[in-house]
Design a protein around this motif. Structure first.
Motif, PDB file in Angstrom:
ATOM      1  N   GLN A 151     -52.978  -3.598  29.330  1.00 50.84           N
ATOM      2  CA  GLN A 151     -53.658  -3.518  28.040  1.00 50.84           C
ATOM      3  C   GLN A 151     -55.155  -3.756  28.187  1.00 50.84           C
ATOM      4  O   GLN A 151     -55.954  -3.247  27.418  1.00 50.84           O
ATOM      5  CB  GLN A 151     -53.062  -4.545  27.061  1.00 50.84           C
ATOM      6  N   GLY A 177     -39.203 -18.511  29.556  1.00 51.54           N
ATOM      7  CA  GLY A 177     -37.960 -17.766  29.314  1.00 51.54           C
ATOM      8  C   GLY A 177     -36.983 -17.959  30.461  1.00 51.54           C
ATOM      9  O   GLY A 177     -35.819 -18.310  30.259  1.00 51.54           O
ATOM     10  N   ASN A 179     -46.111  -9.609  30.628  1.00 47.01           N
ATOM     11  CA  ASN A 179     -46.196  -9.406  32.071  1.00 47.01           C
ATOM     12  C   ASN A 179     -47.246  -8.351  32.375  1.00 47.01           C
ATOM     13  O   ASN A 179     -47.203  -7.255  31.812  1.00 47.01           O
ATOM     14  CB  ASN A 179     -44.837  -8.942  32.613  1.00 47.01           C
ATOM     15  N   ARG A 211     -33.221 -20.874  23.577  1.00 41.24           N
ATOM     16  CA  ARG A 211     -33.564 -19.767  24.492  1.00 41.24           C
ATOM     17  C   ARG A 211     -34.390 -18.695  23.802  1.00 41.24           C
ATOM     18  O   ARG A 211     -35.340 -18.168  24.382  1.00 41.24           O
ATOM     19  CB  ARG A 211     -32.302 -19.148  25.112  1.00 41.24           C
ATOM     20  N   PRO A 224     -32.886 -11.093  28.340  1.00 39.30           N
ATOM     21  CA  PRO A 224     -33.622 -10.188  27.454  1.00 39.30           C
ATOM     22  C   PRO A 224     -35.062  -9.957  27.931  1.00 39.30           C
ATOM     23  O   PRO A 224     -35.638 -10.791  28.621  1.00 39.30           O
ATOM     24  CB  PRO A 224     -33.659 -10.933  26.105  1.00 39.30           C
ATOM     25  N   GLY A 231     -43.686  -9.579  18.724  1.00 37.45           N
ATOM     26  CA  GLY A 231     -42.255  -9.530  19.026  1.00 37.45           C
ATOM     27  C   GLY A 231     -41.764 -10.935  19.329  1.00 37.45           C
ATOM     28  O   GLY A 231     -42.342 -11.928  18.870  1.00 37.45           O
ATOM     29  N   ASN A 282     -45.600 -17.175  31.215  1.00 39.75           N
ATOM     30  CA  ASN A 282     -44.392 -16.776  30.467  1.00 39.75           C
ATOM     31  C   ASN A 282     -43.102 -17.177  31.183  1.00 39.75           C
ATOM     32  O   ASN A 282     -42.029 -16.633  30.902  1.00 39.75           O
ATOM     33  CB  ASN A 282     -44.442 -15.291  30.075  1.00 39.75           C
ATOM     34  N   GLY A 299     -37.758  -5.128  23.948  1.00 44.67           N
ATOM     35  CA  GLY A 299     -36.795  -4.212  23.317  1.00 44.67           C
ATOM     36  C   GLY A 299     -35.344  -4.667  23.357  1.00 44.67           C
ATOM     37  O   GLY A 299     -34.460  -3.959  22.866  1.00 44.67           O
ATOM     38  N   LYS A 335     -35.346  -7.185  37.984  1.00 43.79           N
ATOM     39  CA  LYS A 335     -35.685  -6.648  36.661  1.00 43.79           C
ATOM     40  C   LYS A 335     -34.916  -5.358  36.450  1.00 43.79           C
ATOM     41  O   LYS A 335     -34.608  -4.647  37.412  1.00 43.79           O
ATOM     42  CB  LYS A 335     -37.186  -6.345  36.564  1.00 43.79           C
ATOM     43  N   ALA A 387     -49.240 -13.867  28.002  1.00 44.85           N
ATOM     44  CA  ALA A 387     -47.854 -14.052  27.548  1.00 44.85           C
ATOM     45  C   ALA A 387     -46.989 -12.878  27.992  1.00 44.85           C
ATOM     46  O   ALA A 387     -45.813 -13.037  28.334  1.00 44.85           O
ATOM     47  CB  ALA A 387     -47.831 -14.200  26.032  1.00 44.85           C
TER      48      ALA A 387
HETATM   49  P1  NAD Z   1     -40.451  -7.501  22.040  1.00 42.98           P
HETATM   50  O1  NAD Z   1     -39.872  -6.136  22.140  1.00 42.98           O
HETATM   51  O2  NAD Z   1     -39.691  -8.543  21.312  1.00 42.98           O
HETATM   52  O3  NAD Z   1     -41.919  -7.459  21.398  1.00 42.98           O
HETATM   53  C1  NAD Z   1     -42.978  -6.690  21.851  1.00 42.98           C
HETATM   54  C2  NAD Z   1     -43.867  -6.378  20.640  1.00 42.98           C
HETATM   55  O4  NAD Z   1     -45.069  -5.740  21.096  1.00 42.98           O
HETATM   56  C3  NAD Z   1     -43.203  -5.420  19.652  1.00 42.98           C
HETATM   57  O5  NAD Z   1     -43.283  -5.972  18.350  1.00 42.98           O
HETATM   58  C4  NAD Z   1     -44.021  -4.133  19.795  1.00 42.98           C
HETATM   59  O6  NAD Z   1     -44.110  -3.399  18.587  1.00 42.98           O
HETATM   60  C5  NAD Z   1     -45.385  -4.690  20.179  1.00 42.98           C
HETATM   61  N1  NAD Z   1     -46.254  -3.714  20.844  1.00 42.98           N
HETATM   62  C6  NAD Z   1     -45.924  -2.739  21.719  1.00 42.98           C
HETATM   63  N2  NAD Z   1     -47.015  -2.068  22.119  1.00 42.98           N
HETATM   64  C7  NAD Z   1     -48.070  -2.633  21.476  1.00 42.98           C
HETATM   65  C8  NAD Z   1     -49.474  -2.382  21.476  1.00 42.98           C
HETATM   66  N3  NAD Z   1     -50.007  -1.427  22.245  1.00 42.98           N
HETATM   67  N4  NAD Z   1     -50.264  -3.170  20.681  1.00 42.98           N
HETATM   68  C9  NAD Z   1     -49.742  -4.150  19.927  1.00 42.98           C
HETATM   69  N5  NAD Z   1     -48.409  -4.420  19.891  1.00 42.98           N
HETATM   70  C10 NAD Z   1     -47.589  -3.686  20.663  1.00 42.98           C
HETATM   71  O7  NAD Z   1     -40.728  -7.923  23.562  1.00 42.98           O
HETATM   72  P2  NAD Z   1     -40.917  -9.398  24.124  1.00 42.98           P
HETATM   73  O8  NAD Z   1     -39.609  -9.858  24.622  1.00 42.98           O
HETATM   74  O9  NAD Z   1     -41.701 -10.197  23.169  1.00 42.98           O
HETATM   75  O10 NAD Z   1     -41.797  -9.072  25.427  1.00 42.98           O
HETATM   76  C11 NAD Z   1     -43.210  -8.930  25.365  1.00 42.98           C
HETATM   77  C12 NAD Z   1     -43.793  -9.142  26.746  1.00 42.98           C
HETATM   78  O11 NAD Z   1     -43.416 -10.441  27.233  1.00 42.98           O
HETATM   79  C13 NAD Z   1     -43.327  -8.154  27.809  1.00 42.98           C
HETATM   80  O12 NAD Z   1     -44.369  -7.947  28.741  1.00 42.98           O
HETATM   81  C14 NAD Z   1     -42.193  -8.911  28.491  1.00 42.98           C
HETATM   82  O13 NAD Z   1     -41.948  -8.456  29.808  1.00 42.98           O
HETATM   83  C15 NAD Z   1     -42.765 -10.317  28.475  1.00 42.98           C
HETATM   84  N6  NAD Z   1     -41.771 -11.380  28.631  1.00 42.98           N
HETATM   85  C16 NAD Z   1     -40.723 -11.501  27.774  1.00 42.98           C
HETATM   86  C17 NAD Z   1     -39.820 -12.550  27.938  1.00 42.98           C
HETATM   87  C18 NAD Z   1     -38.686 -12.794  26.981  1.00 42.98           C
HETATM   88  O14 NAD Z   1     -38.033 -13.854  27.094  1.00 42.98           O
HETATM   89  N7  NAD Z   1     -38.424 -11.941  26.018  1.00 42.98           N
HETATM   90  C19 NAD Z   1     -39.973 -13.445  29.011  1.00 42.98           C
HETATM   91  C20 NAD Z   1     -41.070 -13.305  29.866  1.00 42.98           C
HETATM   92  C21 NAD Z   1     -41.961 -12.262  29.663  1.00 42.98           C
END
Ligand code: NAD
Length: 471
Positions: free
Chosen positions: A311, A358, A330, A190, A147, A232, A355, A150, A106, A328
């Motif tokens: 959370q 991905g 981590n 993806r 990804p 997100g 999750n 963010g 990571k 969903a």
């Molecule tokens: P992202 O940046 O696209 O979206 C995250 C969203 O959460 C944002 O819209 C943000 O404003 C919102 N957010 C942040 N803090 C918040 C809070 N306290 N309350 C409500 N909303 C809040 O990120 P993502 O890629 O969707 O990732 C989200 C989670 O999923 C992370 O834990 C990441 O590690 C995990 N994840 C992502 C992927 C992937 O393919 N992107 C794969 C596996 C796990």
């Protein structure tokens, strides 16, 4: 939150709980839980106004039992070394659970992405990639980022381009990173993969009659009430696919607040409202909640935390009213919260499983980049011809004709996205039944998280056995 959150320690608490149920050599177990290598870098970046800023970034490779290592890159002001170690560890277990042949890694850059211009973000991403190249922390056979929170296809395209320009003549250079735009060596499906995988995982769990009966729920997704935290990439796609399967999204939380409507909200309408108003608050026909965190306590069948770690803690866990928590994100539950909710017999679908969509589709993208051919390209037309001949033979035998609409549906060959989604569905369904079977084998006190960790540990141990490291 009173206690300082130590994410890696929390992951290891879950690991230790599951490991204690196995009879593996303690030395082997302690090797598996360690984080093998961490690279902390800092580098200067020139802002658009000419000022210079020092940026901090990390890449952690948790386990090299399989290579390359794999894991996302996060842009957040909350990134710390502890966080990347923890997330890298989760990647190791996730890859083993989903049978994706990678070690876990990571990365993260400590920035608030929206405070930087696109040009500044590009300079930061490219410099970060350059630093990874210098220390051999990136490469198609070494370590392959993707990804995460963010970041998205744009950042992955910058990384792939930087790596490629530094590795002239390397035929497989595009396989140095996944989650790229399709035009830059990415794969169809993806972007949606993690959210789609979340839906497949929840759907599979909700298909088991005895489990649903013990929660007082019917089988299937149709009519299930769902609350989502974070809209997100993962949260939005999970909500969209759950809604398509008939579930009702009754609550949504973002950082600016949360909304609720027992009648259901409509995901696309919320997205449009948020885009137009820069906030999801005041959505017509919904009620604003007093805080974003209040959404986690709404009465619902399925709660989907899809934002960040920690959370649900021992503080709010007793007030969580959902029957199923679908991780969903981590690490959305602290280890204490996990124990409180497990005692209350809430079904928790663990992050290491749920999750994994991905990384599963990232694996398909990596295979595509190494093989230099789009999935389906060689067989699609052949399949369609074979289906047409079959339909013709059926018509001749029965004397009945299919309609044009039926023919076009029955003779369609699989394209890249069809194959990706079907491979993803297969992976999520198989992995669920594997972890459930392990959970059942260990009796009532074992959770699905224990089942997932035990399966991961067993597979990693097997790998070390084959390497002859622990005879
Ligand atoms: P992202 O940046 O696209 O979206 C995250 C969203 O959460 C944002 O819209 C943000 O404003 C919102 N957010 C942040 N803090 C918040 C809070 N306290 N309350 C409500 N909303 C809040 O990120 P993502 O890629 O969707 O990732 C989200 C989670 O999923 C992370 O834990 C990441 O590690 C995990 N994840 C992502 C992927 C992937 O393919 N992107 C794969 C596996 C796990």
């Amino acid at each position: 939150m009173s206690k300082k959150f130590k994410f890696f320690e929390q992951v290891n608490r879950s690991f230790d709980r599951a490991a204690a149920l196995t009879d593996h050599d303690p030395a082997m177990l302690s090797q598996i839980r360690e984080c093998n290598s961490v690279y902390h870098m800092s580098f200067p970046v020139k802002r658009d106004d000419g000022s210079i800023e020092a940026i901090h970034g990390w890449r952690a490779e948790h386990s090299h039992h399989k290579l390359p290592t794999k894991g996302g890159i996060r842009f957040s002001y909350l990134v710390t070394e502890d966080e990347v170690r923890a997330l890298a560890a989760l990647m190791t277990y996730k890859c083993a659970i989903a049978e994706v042949p990678f070690g876990g890694a990571k990365g993260g850059i400590k920035i608030t992405a929206h405070k930087y211009s696109v040009a500044e973000l590009e300079r930061i991403t490219r410099r970060y990639t350059f630093e990874l190249v210098k220390k051999n922390f990136i490469g198609p056979g070494v370590d392959v980022p993707a990804p995460d929170y963010g970041t998205g296809p744009r950042e992955m395209a910058w990384m792939a381009d930087t790596y490629t320009s530094l590795s002239a003549g390397e035929l497989n250079s595009l396989a140095c990173v996944t989650g790229k735009p399709v035009a830059q060596g990415g794969i169809r499906g993806r972007v949606e993969a993690t959210g789609r995988g979340v839906m497949f995982g929840i759907r599979e769990a909700c298909s088991v009659k005895s489990d649903m009966q013990s929660l007082g729920l019917s089988t299937g997704l149709d009519g299930k009430t769902v609350v989502i935290q974070g809209l997100g990439n993962v949260g939005y796609h999970a909500a969209k696919f759950l809604e398509e399967e008939g579930a009702k999204i009754i609550g949504v939380a973002e950082f600016e607040g949360a909304i609720h409507s027992a009648e259901g909200l409509g995901v696309e309408a919320i997205m449009a409202h948020r885009k137009a108003n820069d906030s999801l608050l005041d959505f017509p026909s919904a009620k604003n909640l007093e805080s974003s965190a209040a959404a986690l306590e709404l009465e619902c069948d399925i709660l989907v935390p899809a934002a960040l770690e920690n959370q649900i803690t021992e503080e709010n866990a007793p007030r969580v009213a959902a029957k199923i928590i679908a991780e969903a994100a981590n690490g959305p539950l602290s280890a204490d919260a996990d124990e409180i909710l497990a005692r209350r017999k809430v079904m928790i679908l663990p992050d290491t499983y749920l999750n994994a969509g991905g990384v599963t589709v990232s694996y398909f993208e990596w295979l595509k980049d190494l093989s230099h051919v789009r999935f389906g390209r060689m067989q699609k037309r052949f399949e369609e011809g074979a289906f047409r001949r079959l339909i013709g033979a059926l018509e001749a035998r029965t004397g009945q004709s299919f309609t044009d609409a039926e023919k076009s549906m029955l003779t369609r060959g699989a394209g890249e996205e069809d194959l990706v989604n079907s491979g993803l569905e297969e992976t999520m369904a198989n992995a669920f039944h594997q972890i459930r079977a392990t959970q059942k084998r260990y009796g009532d006190h074992a959770t699905l998280r224990d089942g997932a960790f035990i399966n991961a540990i067993d597979k990693i141990v097997l790998c070390y056995d084959h390497l002859g490291i622990f005879p």
